[in-house]
Design a protein around this motif. Sequence first.
Motif, PDB file in Angstrom:
ATOM      1  N   MET A 115       0.766  -1.102  -0.085  1.00  0.00           N
ATOM      2  CA  MET A 115      -0.077   0.049  -0.053  1.00  0.00           C
ATOM      3  C   MET A 115       0.892   1.243   0.031  1.00  0.00           C
ATOM      4  SD  MET A 115      -3.141  -1.088   2.720  1.00  0.00           S
ATOM      5  CE  MET A 115      -3.657   0.543   2.770  1.00  0.00           C
ATOM      6  N   LEU A 116       1.889   1.256   0.832  1.00  0.00           N
ATOM      7  CA  LEU A 116       2.699   2.444   0.756  1.00  0.00           C
ATOM      8  C   LEU A 116       3.719   2.572  -0.485  1.00  0.00           C
ATOM      9  CD1 LEU A 116       4.021   2.221   4.589  1.00  0.00           C
ATOM     10  CD2 LEU A 116       2.357   3.807   3.447  1.00  0.00           C
ATOM     11  N   VAL A 117       3.902   1.394  -0.798  1.00  0.00           N
ATOM     12  CA  VAL A 117       4.853   1.450  -2.285  1.00  0.00           C
ATOM     13  C   VAL A 117       3.781   2.174  -3.359  1.00  0.00           C
ATOM     14  CG1 VAL A 117       5.859   0.089  -4.195  1.00  0.00           C
ATOM     15  CG2 VAL A 117       6.265  -0.252  -1.827  1.00  0.00           C
ATOM     16  N   GLY A 118       2.675   1.822  -3.440  1.00  0.00           N
ATOM     17  CA  GLY A 118       1.726   2.255  -4.327  1.00  0.00           C
ATOM     18  C   GLY A 118       1.410   3.743  -3.966  1.00  0.00           C
ATOM     19  N   ALA A 119       1.182   3.960  -2.822  1.00  0.00           N
ATOM     20  CA  ALA A 119       1.107   5.562  -2.447  1.00  0.00           C
ATOM     21  C   ALA A 119       2.513   6.324  -2.852  1.00  0.00           C
ATOM     22  CB  ALA A 119       0.957   5.634  -0.900  1.00  0.00           C
ATOM     23  N   SER A 120       3.534   5.950  -2.701  1.00  0.00           N
ATOM     24  CA  SER A 120       4.847   6.466  -3.118  1.00  0.00           C
ATOM     25  C   SER A 120       4.973   6.484  -4.688  1.00  0.00           C
ATOM     26  CB  SER A 120       5.867   5.746  -2.586  1.00  0.00           C
ATOM     27  OG  SER A 120       6.184   4.489  -3.275  1.00  0.00           O
ATOM     28  N   LEU A 121       4.269   5.722  -5.209  1.00  0.00           N
ATOM     29  CA  LEU A 121       4.202   6.007  -6.816  1.00  0.00           C
ATOM     30  C   LEU A 121       3.237   6.878  -7.221  1.00  0.00           C
ATOM     31  CD1 LEU A 121       5.203   4.935  -9.721  1.00  0.00           C
ATOM     32  CD2 LEU A 121       3.318   3.219  -9.650  1.00  0.00           C
ATOM     33  N   LEU A 122       2.266   7.058  -6.453  1.00  0.00           N
ATOM     34  CA  LEU A 122       1.114   8.068  -6.942  1.00  0.00           C
ATOM     35  C   LEU A 122       1.814   9.370  -6.666  1.00  0.00           C
ATOM     36  CD1 LEU A 122      -1.602   8.663  -8.022  1.00  0.00           C
ATOM     37  CD2 LEU A 122      -2.277   8.026  -5.461  1.00  0.00           C
ATOM     38  N   ILE A 123       2.186   9.434  -5.450  1.00  0.00           N
ATOM     39  CA  ILE A 123       2.933  10.746  -4.922  1.00  0.00           C
ATOM     40  C   ILE A 123       4.017  11.253  -5.890  1.00  0.00           C
ATOM     41  CG2 ILE A 123       4.226  12.093  -3.221  1.00  0.00           C
ATOM     42  CD1 ILE A 123       2.660  10.226  -0.953  1.00  0.00           C
ATOM     43  N   PHE A 124       4.610  10.305  -6.198  1.00  0.00           N
ATOM     44  CA  PHE A 124       5.967  10.913  -6.918  1.00  0.00           C
ATOM     45  C   PHE A 124       5.453  11.174  -8.591  1.00  0.00           C
ATOM     46  CE2 PHE A 124       9.604  10.507  -9.940  1.00  0.00           C
ATOM     47  CZ  PHE A 124      10.630  10.845  -9.168  1.00  0.00           C
ATOM     48  N   VAL A 125       4.393  10.225  -8.957  1.00  0.00           N
ATOM     49  CA  VAL A 125       4.203  10.826 -10.440  1.00  0.00           C
ATOM     50  C   VAL A 125       3.256  12.220 -10.463  1.00  0.00           C
ATOM     51  CG1 VAL A 125       2.131  10.142 -12.130  1.00  0.00           C
ATOM     52  CG2 VAL A 125       3.814   8.469 -11.059  1.00  0.00           C
ATOM     53  N   VAL A 126       2.447  12.406  -9.341  1.00  0.00           N
ATOM     54  CA  VAL A 126       1.773  13.773  -9.179  1.00  0.00           C
ATOM     55  C   VAL A 126       2.803  14.846  -9.376  1.00  0.00           C
ATOM     56  CG1 VAL A 126       0.489  15.131  -7.754  1.00  0.00           C
ATOM     57  CG2 VAL A 126      -0.274  12.724  -8.210  1.00  0.00           C
ATOM     58  N   LYS A 158      17.477  13.308 -14.849  1.00  0.00           N
ATOM     59  CA  LYS A 158      17.343  12.025 -15.168  1.00  0.00           C
ATOM     60  C   LYS A 158      16.042  11.712 -15.466  1.00  0.00           C
ATOM     61  CE  LYS A 158      20.986  10.240 -12.080  1.00  0.00           C
ATOM     62  NZ  LYS A 158      21.671  11.549 -11.636  1.00  0.00           N
ATOM     63  N   PRO A 159      15.557  10.582 -16.233  1.00  0.00           N
ATOM     64  CA  PRO A 159      14.184  10.071 -16.649  1.00  0.00           C
ATOM     65  C   PRO A 159      13.489  10.053 -15.355  1.00  0.00           C
ATOM     66  CG  PRO A 159      15.868   8.974 -17.868  1.00  0.00           C
ATOM     67  CD  PRO A 159      16.484   9.622 -16.971  1.00  0.00           C
ATOM     68  N   VAL A 160      12.150  10.247 -15.466  1.00  0.00           N
ATOM     69  CA  VAL A 160      11.145  10.122 -14.252  1.00  0.00           C
ATOM     70  C   VAL A 160      11.339   8.780 -13.617  1.00  0.00           C
ATOM     71  CG1 VAL A 160       8.883  10.095 -13.811  1.00  0.00           C
ATOM     72  CG2 VAL A 160       9.733  11.917 -15.363  1.00  0.00           C
ATOM     73  N   LEU A 161      11.339   7.657 -14.402  1.00  0.00           N
ATOM     74  CA  LEU A 161      11.164   6.228 -13.822  1.00  0.00           C
ATOM     75  C   LEU A 161      12.358   6.147 -12.998  1.00  0.00           C
ATOM     76  CD1 LEU A 161       9.391   3.903 -13.804  1.00  0.00           C
ATOM     77  CD2 LEU A 161      10.701   2.910 -15.621  1.00  0.00           C
ATOM     78  N   GLU A 162      13.488   6.659 -13.628  1.00  0.00           N
ATOM     79  CA  GLU A 162      14.851   6.106 -12.985  1.00  0.00           C
ATOM     80  C   GLU A 162      14.780   7.031 -11.756  1.00  0.00           C
ATOM     81  OE1 GLU A 162      19.590   7.312 -13.673  1.00  0.00           O
ATOM     82  OE2 GLU A 162      18.039   7.051 -15.208  1.00  0.00           O
ATOM     83  N   ARG A 163      14.295   8.199 -11.621  1.00  0.00           N
ATOM     84  CA  ARG A 163      14.355   9.256 -10.264  1.00  0.00           C
ATOM     85  C   ARG A 163      13.386   8.641  -9.417  1.00  0.00           C
ATOM     86  NH1 ARG A 163      12.266  14.441 -13.141  1.00  0.00           N
ATOM     87  NH2 ARG A 163      11.545  14.806 -10.955  1.00  0.00           N
TER      88      ARG A 163
END
Length: 318
Positions: free
Chosen positions: A15-26, A57-62
């Motif tokens: 859940m926290l990993v998913g939240a981190s992905l959402l936060i970073f993408v936003v 750096k690319p977004v995914l790498e960051r």
Amino acid sequence: MKSYIVRRLLLMIPMLVGASLLIFVVFAMTPGDFVDTNPKLTLERAQELRTLYGLDKPVLERYFIWLGNLLTGNLGYSMQYQEPVSDLLGKFIWNSFLIAVVSMILTWTIALVVGVFSAVKQYSWFDGLVTLGVFAAMSFPSFFLGLLMIKIFAVDFGWLPPGGITNTGSQTVGWARVWEMAHHMILPVTVLTLLSVGSLTRYFRTNMLEVIRRDFVRTARAKGLKERVVLFKHALRNALLPAITLLGFELPGLFAGAIITEKIFHWPGAGYIYFGALSVRDYPVLMGFTMFLALLTVLGNLLADLLYGVADPRIRLK
């Protein structure tokens, strides 16, 4: 119970990993960055800073770099304050916890007592005054209510300090410092409480109105139990169950809602530095604080599930 808690804690990881992905993408999709906020930089210097902070750096790498650091407790490095985000939040987060926890205790205590008596005395003058006060408190935006409180109690009457956590240049220690901080807390805590207590009061009132009409309450009265025992031991315990769900969102909501309040009262909390970081796009601070709110939300939901079993013995957590 132990196995349930362990499973819930393990479920928190994805859940926290998913939240981190959402936060970073936003935040990654937000136009501009910290370098763009300084128009005086030359193109060479701007590119140098982007390389230094890894913004080229690319977004995914960051994201994977940030996630890897996050798993080790490293929230990144603040470009504005020039120090690690974890150290920065560590210096200010406890000030936010102080007013958030005090406000939450006051909000739930007031809402519980007022909501119960408002339900018991339905359509009375007391219920009418409570309804009027609730809607009045809910109608004011936080910045207007905060400025109004400063105008009345700090400027006009001079009873309370307009902001800060202590007096300017204060060197107090011990209980004198505690009293000084408590004196400065009154206005921001009052604003946060007024903004939250209205909806919660109506929630408790509605739940109590539903519960006191049930058969087990009439049976308890028929047995000759005192009205106080009927209300607070039998009815209230069942009325608390739906409200416990709100507890999981209460503390993160107070932290998020305190951003403007801390700015108005110059309260040195995490919300105050969040507001400053937002204006210069200091993304490591913004993402670190938002991730902290996500962690509070997950832990709050776990606490709410555990409290269900305490409030209602029929619920067994397995």
